[in-house]
Design an enzyme around this catalytic site. Sequence first.
Site, short mmCIF file in Angstrom:
data_model
loop_
_atom_site.label_atom_id
_atom_site.label_comp_id
_atom_site.label_asym_id
_atom_site.label_seq_id
_atom_site.Cartn_x
_atom_site.Cartn_y
_atom_site.Cartn_z
N ASP A 299 0.87 -1.17 0.00
CA ASP A 299 0.00 0.00 0.00
C ASP A 299 0.91 1.23 0.00
O ASP A 299 2.15 1.13 0.13
CB ASP A 299 -0.97 -0.02 1.20
CG ASP A 299 -2.19 0.88 0.95
OD1 ASP A 299 -2.14 1.72 0.04
OD2 ASP A 299 -3.19 0.74 1.68
C1 NOJ Z 1 -3.99 3.94 0.22
C2 NOJ Z 1 -5.18 3.06 0.39
O1 NOJ Z 1 -5.09 2.38 1.62
C3 NOJ Z 1 -5.37 2.05 -0.71
O2 NOJ Z 1 -6.61 1.43 -0.54
C4 NOJ Z 1 -5.25 2.68 -2.05
O3 NOJ Z 1 -5.45 1.73 -3.06
C5 NOJ Z 1 -3.89 3.32 -2.16
N1 NOJ Z 1 -3.76 4.35 -1.15
C6 NOJ Z 1 -3.64 3.92 -3.54
O4 NOJ Z 1 -4.34 5.08 -3.70
#
Ligand code: NOJ
Length: 757
Positions: A299
């Site tokens: 993430d």
């Molecule tokens: C953080 C989030 O937790 C995740 O769900 C998302 O896909 C990513 N950012 C990318 O934007």
Amino acid sequence: MPELRRRTLLSAIGVTAAAGSVATSQATVAHAADGGREAPYESEVRSLLSRMTLEEKLGQLQQLPWAYDLNPGSGSTKEVEDAARSGRLGSVLSIFGARTTNALQKLAVEESRLGIPLLFGLDVIHGFWTNFPIPLAQAAAFDPDVARSDAEVSAKEARSNGVHWTFAPMMDVTHEPRWGRIAEGNGEDPCLTSRLAAAKVEGYQGSGYRTKDRLAACAKHFVAYGGAEGGRDYNTVDVSESRLRNLYLPPFKAALDAGVATVMASFNTISGVPAHGNAHTLTGILKKEWGFEGMVVSDWTGVQELIAHGFAEDGADAARLALNAGVDMEMTSTNLLTNGRKLLRSGKITEKRIDDAVARVLGLKYALGLFDDPYVDESAAITEPSANARKAARAAAARSMVLLKNDAGVLPLSRSVGSLAVVGPFADSADLLGTWVVPASAEKFPAVKILDAVKRAAPDAKVTYARGVDPEGADTGGIDEAVAAAKAADVTVVVVGEPTAMSGEASARSDISLPGAQEKLVTAIAATGKPFVVVLVNGRPLTIGDWLERAPAVLEAWHPGTEAGNAVADVLFGAVNPGGKLPVSFPRTVGQIPIHYNHESTGRPYDANNKYTSKYLDLPPTPQFPFGFGLSYTTFDLGTPKLSRANVPAGALRKGDTVEVSVSVRNTGDHTGDEVVQLYVRDVAASITQPVRRLRGFKRVTLDAGRSATVRFPLGAEDLGFWTNDPNGEFRLEEGTFKLYVGTSSTADAELTLTVT
Ligand code: NOJ
């Protein structure tokens, strides 16, 4: 050299779910047999890898954000362009647009040494141009086709705009309504979430994401993110192996069985070990036990955050821990790219593992067809929601709504009503799209407002509007005007709820009641004594205060998306008879959290007549509204459920035998309507105490007035057994008594007994 066989085959072949089946978790997804053939892209990947330098390999494992509005200051296009040219970049996120992606792709394909195409990822969570209701709402439809329709429309729109890969579906089961990300998932139940996860993967990926109207999907967040203590985002999760496997993991397994291309690690720790550095979950369970051969992406800065977790010493250590645990691609932070050579030289990571990760990335690019055609046809880019997409979004939103209360048949409203007041801060508002919206779509295609749609639905009615109060803030100055409007009208529609920014990532709330002075507005309208309806637009369960008693009708509309107003009007005026059910319990107060239907028993279960039992002194033991609850404009009767056999040998169930629960359902009212028939199971005595109920089957049926149907649920070993605390994964079906409950919510009281011998 890693094998790419299973994943690439699945993506090439595609998968099909058994249509219309009421089966639960048992295998409704069929894969074509592997037959030991060579993976379609294995030789290509192998040959490309053999020509790559270490820097180029590390580059493939790097994903950088494109600098657009969503990420102000998070990087510059120059940095990304330079990385693309030099072959030091595998993927870009938060980018879309046929021209923009083509131009960037050209740098990678034409200017980098090996010309490896870039992979473009975006959070297409519940829509691209056309926003569908939030995933929590989609779950309320208790109909996987709703989720599938979102995924199909989204895939088409996004892929035509240069996006290859969506960071969806999100499948974090949670018992925490304070957690803002409850909006992005499917609520508190692993069986419902599993069915929706599979449907979404199938909808995004189709029979192969090589086709230019499909996307590679991403099962996230792996894993147990929904267990965040106190519902504070990113917070600690301490979970037993059995709860991990019974509650949080099943949707991921369902997504894998549906052929999901990628998995994203989660921000939380899992019993002390951060998910990004968790070899047990990422490699032990996901890659080895389940044989996942797709790619694991971190993430956003999740690798870097291993330092803040107190798990890694520095960036190099974080890169080592994440790669060795099973993360293949680093999103946003650059620890592996920067430290990879040094780590390899000192033997802290191996070339074999780097090659494995790179092969997973390249395999995905081959499966997407990027080596054959890395570009997108700019003239074919979809630039707006089509009429069909809007129709699907409208149907999905209406199908997701839950009628919580309807005393004296206030609803449906008559189209020939003389006068209507429409009040509340969300009546004339377009803040109805939900948490994850591509910013450009909110500007270009705002949600249909409820006020406008109500006016269109009742063209001859005199409609007055008063905002009453703001979404937030204590000002009650506008309430008098709303009260005057209500007094002068035959009936009032009060639209209250949460701004969409109050749910989603980093949007935990400690108080989950209606924000600001909205409750005061509802109470003031109630005091007029005139009939009214409350429409709730929100991204999580709310604690509905004392006003619930005084409101004759309450419709839970969630954040309904682009067609919000039209879908609300469809339900208010009865063009659609509401048939959704709550995918999550609504607590009475915040102090009651966690409260969910699938809790375990205690040695002292609640007993109203015994003080020394598990309860609060100042609250009933039940939630305000239970999981699976929802009303209709018609009524239904369930017959006495039947079990095909009352005794079954465990051995037979283990060999794939099933028992069948059947029940007839009859529409006893005078409107066509939908009922969701639900089956719950309780293992009465087990070597690890089991939830008092577990959803094992559901089926939404539509019946004309007076008509009936029979619903059948097969129950197999997967439905009756459970995962133990064995870290190596032991699924056990124990002999003994099982109670089965059939009904129309998690409080279903028709009971059957099954004995497994
Ligand atoms: C953080 C989030 O937790 C995740 O769900 C998302 O896909 C990513 N950012 C990318 O934007």
